[in-house]
Scaffold this motif. Structure first.
Motif, mmCIF file in Angstrom:
data_model
loop_
_atom_site.group_PDB
_atom_site.id
_atom_site.type_symbol
_atom_site.label_atom_id
_atom_site.label_comp_id
_atom_site.label_asym_id
_atom_site.label_seq_id
_atom_site.Cartn_x
_atom_site.Cartn_y
_atom_site.Cartn_z
ATOM 1 N N ALA B 581 6.970 0.785 43.424
ATOM 2 C CA ALA B 581 8.410 0.661 43.674
ATOM 3 C C ALA B 581 8.897 1.695 44.677
ATOM 4 O O ALA B 581 9.983 1.564 45.227
ATOM 5 N N TRP B 583 9.383 4.973 43.873
ATOM 6 C CA TRP B 583 10.346 5.805 43.120
ATOM 7 C C TRP B 583 10.610 7.105 43.883
ATOM 8 O O TRP B 583 9.671 7.766 44.318
ATOM 9 N N LEU B 587 16.878 4.352 49.223
ATOM 10 C CA LEU B 587 17.224 2.933 49.022
ATOM 11 C C LEU B 587 18.402 2.593 49.934
ATOM 12 O O LEU B 587 19.107 3.493 50.395
ATOM 13 N N VAL B 591 22.385 0.653 46.414
ATOM 14 C CA VAL B 591 21.321 0.139 45.550
ATOM 15 C C VAL B 591 20.721 1.302 44.747
ATOM 16 O O VAL B 591 20.471 2.376 45.306
ATOM 17 N N ARG B 593 18.052 2.580 41.271
ATOM 18 C CA ARG B 593 16.858 2.222 40.499
ATOM 19 C C ARG B 593 16.970 2.618 39.030
ATOM 20 O O ARG B 593 17.615 3.617 38.698
ATOM 21 N N GLU B 610 15.835 -2.565 40.824
ATOM 22 C CA GLU B 610 16.754 -2.083 41.857
ATOM 23 C C GLU B 610 18.001 -2.960 41.815
ATOM 24 O O GLU B 610 17.903 -4.179 41.986
ATOM 25 N N SER B 612 22.509 -3.372 42.465
ATOM 26 C CA SER B 612 23.786 -2.865 42.957
ATOM 27 C C SER B 612 24.889 -3.455 42.086
ATOM 28 O O SER B 612 24.713 -4.516 41.481
ATOM 29 N N HIS B 622 18.301 -6.729 42.878
ATOM 30 C CA HIS B 622 17.676 -6.981 44.179
ATOM 31 C C HIS B 622 16.172 -7.134 44.067
ATOM 32 O O HIS B 622 15.568 -7.931 44.774
ATOM 33 N N ARG B 623 15.575 -6.346 43.209
ATOM 34 C CA ARG B 623 14.117 -6.309 43.186
ATOM 35 C C ARG B 623 13.655 -5.781 41.827
ATOM 36 O O ARG B 623 14.283 -4.875 41.274
ATOM 37 N N ALA B 714 19.179 1.181 35.669
ATOM 38 C CA ALA B 714 19.630 1.111 37.062
ATOM 39 C C ALA B 714 21.152 0.958 37.131
ATOM 40 O O ALA B 714 21.801 1.521 38.024
#
Lengths: 155, 736
Positions: B581, B583, B587, B591, B593, B610, B612, B622-623, B714
């Motif tokens: 990822a 970490w 970002l 966004v 984590r 991830e 927002s 997002h991911r 997150a």
């Protein structure tokens, strides 16, 4: 009595006129690829095409369909199961339990016939069928693959 | 109570002995232009007739080399059918392109002294529990086939080898296909010592092979339980008392008996009513019109609020059962320089399988047969026999692939008892029971409710010295198998929080730790729900770990690492996900984590999300990066799909899923009020598979547990808001 055109065949069906098209397809006509999931047009497992438009057949009374309207179910999508969307589904090994996939495929074909260059955003807004196994990522990949191949929507 | 049979059953009793042949039903309909024949892969009929050699219980080889691998775990989308076949085929050294599968029936299993072992398909055990004996089945069959060829050539078996269904004697250059020696191999005594391959030598297992069952799921040919047709079959719809534990007081069958297609209006046990009609739609329509008076019983006043209040009392109750303990947590908290405290809660969830509960049955005084999608064929058979009032030897249960299971179709088999109770009232007539979605939503076996109060203790140097987790709430085991509960203890309640060991162990070393449970069992029936108690326990612990880290100003990953020195497998997966990822790396603006890890169903898993959150409070994921160490990875492509699907199932529950109780009954009836994730909300999921070998973990469930806490952590990073009560849809994420 209802007169229907299903997968290119003209049929006379003995059924109460308020029976949902889904149950006519499953119980009177005997095509079980179209699934019951919710009965209230929420999940899309019952999606068929009526004159090319993706339609949630659980919420359409058979009396609302005319003899002239062309109904297509998953069984009638292609003669040999090799429609480009079906091929993409096989290539990407999309189904898990598979119960929702007839509806997913029918919704996808209707989308791509209307919009052969569907974007990710189009897919997100148009493919609203429920899959509880969670095949959405593979569904999206398979649709984008068909779009990239350009095999739908020509003519 | 009134009941009426509005038409007598004239179906001959010979219908009861429905065989596979009679299921090859060209059925129904209009025009005659369609052909609807289908076959269900029941036992090997050919083998029963002696035409096709069964090498052993697991392997049948046809003269044309077709390989039939027997599978008794249920396929419900999780890919166990393909994975188990890969394991057998790997040891069999057969040609994978010639492999098909079939399900032995539970009745055949009973008759053969349970030669196939456990049918139960739950707890992500399909592969991890049976891998050894199915591989031995494949290996033994290979040895017998080789021996048969060696016998024919009159050479030692040790000089022969087998590859892709062909046996070769290298010295003489001779070869024979499996199909040519299968009949002879079937007569050879099974070997006693069977060695298994080192997984590093695998060529079929361990590979990302496509599933064996995909094509028919793309063309409408796949037959689910709901799709079954039999000659003379009637269709049933059912309504159980909306309040759990209530009963039927009366129903007015006369009011609906003239409705189209209605054949019978019958009680089912003392709590339900069924309408049996020519078609299911007729049955459902008539049932909806049937006046029923319920005796709602003692739980008619229970609500989600009253349940929550009862559970809240348990958070500080003096009596609780200890699940995991080391040190003296009370002393650590008393001596702490600082304590952090929080209370979390998790709601009821419905499995909401896409295919609602259903089964088909036919009963006569001397035989009862049931066809049903089930996660446990043997449990279905036992339920059939019990409800039929017949010995098991006079019953059979045929498994059909499931349109979703997720635990609902495992332990209880309640719908099987119902269909048999109906069939018993119309002897000789096959009847198919289908639950409406509304019945399915309101009569589930729900993911239980719990609350959790956590207290963390720090010393003056911000070291975590103590952690107390008090769980209050419902026990699944007490609901399903009350006879196994002793002294109020349900060990499954502590999933993911156990002391170090091979299953569901906590990933952190805390000097003073106490995890305890105050059991509070509301009347709502609980069940095993994909991921089971690991789900909420991981949300509790991993959200609170995040709270603890932030309370002492530490990075959530670094804080966890500091507690994981003696938990190397947990740590390795956490590190793998953090690395993939990125970490700590920058970002895009807005966004943020979140990270978490857990261990259960034999596997170690971790995730980074991830996300927002817009000023209006709109969450976007997002991911997702997810890492899993299942020990051995039998099919990486299917593991990826299970991990992706786990995020859908886990996030559906934590973002939207909530079954609420009012007046003793479930308020949600369909997907309009029990919302689930759709494609639009599906985040990109990157799967990292890090099999470390040496053990067999499951993959269908563990990842569900890390879906929610990664996202919740997150969200905290993005908004400063800590979500402690799910689902998220009830929370306001708007900027304050």
């Amino acid at each position: 009595m209802a007169k229907l055109n299903v997968n290119g065949k003209a049929l006379d069906v003995q059924v109460a006129e308020d029976t949902p098209l889904l149950w006519v397809i499953r119980e009177q006509i005997g095509l079980t690829g179209t699934k019951y999931g919710c009965g209230v047009a929420q999940c899309g497992a019952c999606t068929v095409h009526i004159d090319g438009v993706a339609t949630r057949s659980c919420s359409v009374p058979v009396s609302a369909v005319t003899a002239e309207q062309k109904i297509v179910t998953i069984e009638g999508l292609s003669p040999d199961g090799r429609h480009p969307v079906q091929q993409a589904w096989i290539k990407h090994d999309v189904p898990q339990c598979g119960f929702c996939q007839s509806g997913m495929i029918m919704a996808t074909v209707a989308l791509l016939q209307a919009n052969p260059k569907a974007t990710e955003a189009d897919i997100a807004s148009e493919i609203t069928n429920i899959c509880r196994c969670g095949t959405y990522a593979r569904v999206k990949t398979a649709i984008l693959d068909v779009v990239a191949g350009g095999t739908l929507g020509r003519g | 109570m009134t009941s009426a049979s509005t038409a007598s059953s004239k179906t001959p009793s010979s219908k009861a002995n429905l065989s596979r042949r009679s299921l090859l039903a060209g059925s129904v309909a209009a025009a005659g232009a369609f052909s609807f024949g289908f076959a269900i892969p029941f036992g090997s009929e050919a083998q029963a007739q002696g035409a096709t050699p069964e090498i052993n219980a697991w392997v049948v080889i046809h003269p044309d080399d077709k390989v039939v691998i027997r599978i008794v775990r249920s396929e419900m989308g999780q890919g166990t059918l393909t994975g188990l076949a890969q394991l057998v085929a790997e040891e069999l050294n057969c040609d994978w392109t010639k492999v098909t599968t079939e399900y032995p029936t539970p009745g055949q299993s009973v008759a053969r002294n349970r030669v196939w072992g456990n049918f139960s398909t739950g707890g992500s055990r399909g592969i991890r529990e049976s891998n050894e004996y199915v591989r031995k089945g494949g290996a033994a069959a290979r040895m017998m086939l080789i021996q048969a060829a060696a016998n024919e050539w009159k050479v030692p078996a040790a000089e022969c080898s087998a590859e892709k269904s062909v046996i070769t004697h290298k010295a003489s250059g001779r070869s024979l296909r499996y199909g040519q020696v299968a009949a002879a191999a079937a007569k050879i005594e099974a070997p006693k010592d069977v060695a298994l391959k080192d997984p590093k030598d695998w060529t079929i297992a361990g590979k990302p092979l496509p599933r064996l069952d995909t094509v028919d799921k793309t063309n409408g040919k796949k037959i689910y339980g709901m799709d079954l047709k039999m000659p003379g079959m009637l269709n049933a719809a059912i309504k159980d008392c909306p309040v759990f534990g209530g009963k039927v007081k009366s129903f007015d069958a006369a009011a609906i008996k003239a409705m189209p297609g209605v054949r019978h209006v019958l009680p089912v046990g003392d709590s339900a009513v069924t309408v049996v009609a020519e078609t299911w739609w007729q049955a459902k329509s008539a049932l909806d019109a049937l006046p029923i008076v319920w005796d709602e019983g003692e739980h008619a006043k229970v609500s989600s609020e009253s349940i929550a209040a009862w559970l809240k009392e348990g958070l500080d109750a003096p009596v609780a059962v200890v699940g995991n303990q080391n040190g003296d947590v009370k002393a650590a908290i008393a001596a702490a320089a600082k304590t952090v405290e929080a209370v979390y809660s998790y709601p009821y969830q419905n499995h909401a399988t896409m295919e609602t509960m259903n089964a088909t049955a036919v009963w006569t005084p001397d035989r009862c047969e049931v066809w049903t999608p089930t996660q446990n064929g043997e449990a279905a058979l036992a339920a059939t026999a019990e409800a039929a009032g017949l010995p098991i030897a006079k019953c059979e249960a045929y498994k059909i692939d499931l349109g979703g299971g997720f635990g609902r179709r495992g332990a209880s088999q309640d719908w099987v008892r119902q269909v048999v109770a109906i069939a018993k009232q119309i002897p000789g007539t096959p009847v198919k029971l289908i639950w409406s979605r509304e019945e399915d939503m309101t009569h589930g076996r729900y993911h239980p409710v719990t609350q959790c109060k956590m207290v963390g203790a720090f010393d003056k140097d911000n070291n975590l010295t103590g952690l107390h987790m008090r769980i209050s709430g419902q026990s699944i085991v007490a609901g399903l198998f009350p006879q196994t509960i002793q002294n109020g203890r349900d060990p499954a309640v502590f999933q993911g929080l156990n002391a170090p060991g091979p299953e569901a162990s906590i990933g952190y070393g805390v000097p003073n730790l106490l995890v305890d449970h105050a059991m509070r069992n509301p009347h709502v029936p609980p069940g095993f729900w994909r991921g089971v108690n690991l789900n909420q326990n991981t949300i509790y612990l991993e959200s609170f770990m995040d709270e603890l880290a932030h309370s002492v100003g530490k990075d959530p990953l670094e804080f966890r690492r500091g507690l994981m020195k003696n938990h190397p497998k947990h740590l390795a997966v956490l590190n793998a996900v953090a690395e993939k990822a990125g970490w700590g790396k920058p970002l895009p603006d807005g966004v943020f984590r979140g990270i978490c890890q857990t261990m259960g169903f034999g596997s170690y898993v971790a995730a980074v999300a991830e996300v927002s959150v817009s000023p209006a409070g709109q969450l976007k994921i997002h991911r997702i990066v997810a890492a899993t160490d299942p020990g051995h990875a039998v099919n990486p492509a299917q593991i990826e799909r299970q991990v992706e699907g786990s995020f859908v199932y886990g996030l559906s529950a934590s973002l939207y899923g909530e079954i609420t109780i009012k007046d003793g009954r479930v308020e949600q009836e369909n997907f309009d009020t029990y919302e689930v994730m759709r494609l639009e909300a599906m985040p990109a999921v990157e799967t990292v598979i890090v099999p470390s070998g040496g053990f067999w973990g499951g993959v269908g469930e563990p990842t569900i547990a890390v879906a929610a806490p990664a996202v919740l952590n997150a969200i905290f990073a993005a908004t400063g808001k800590r979500i402690r009560s799910l689902p998220l849809k009830n929370a306001d994420l708007k900027k304050a």
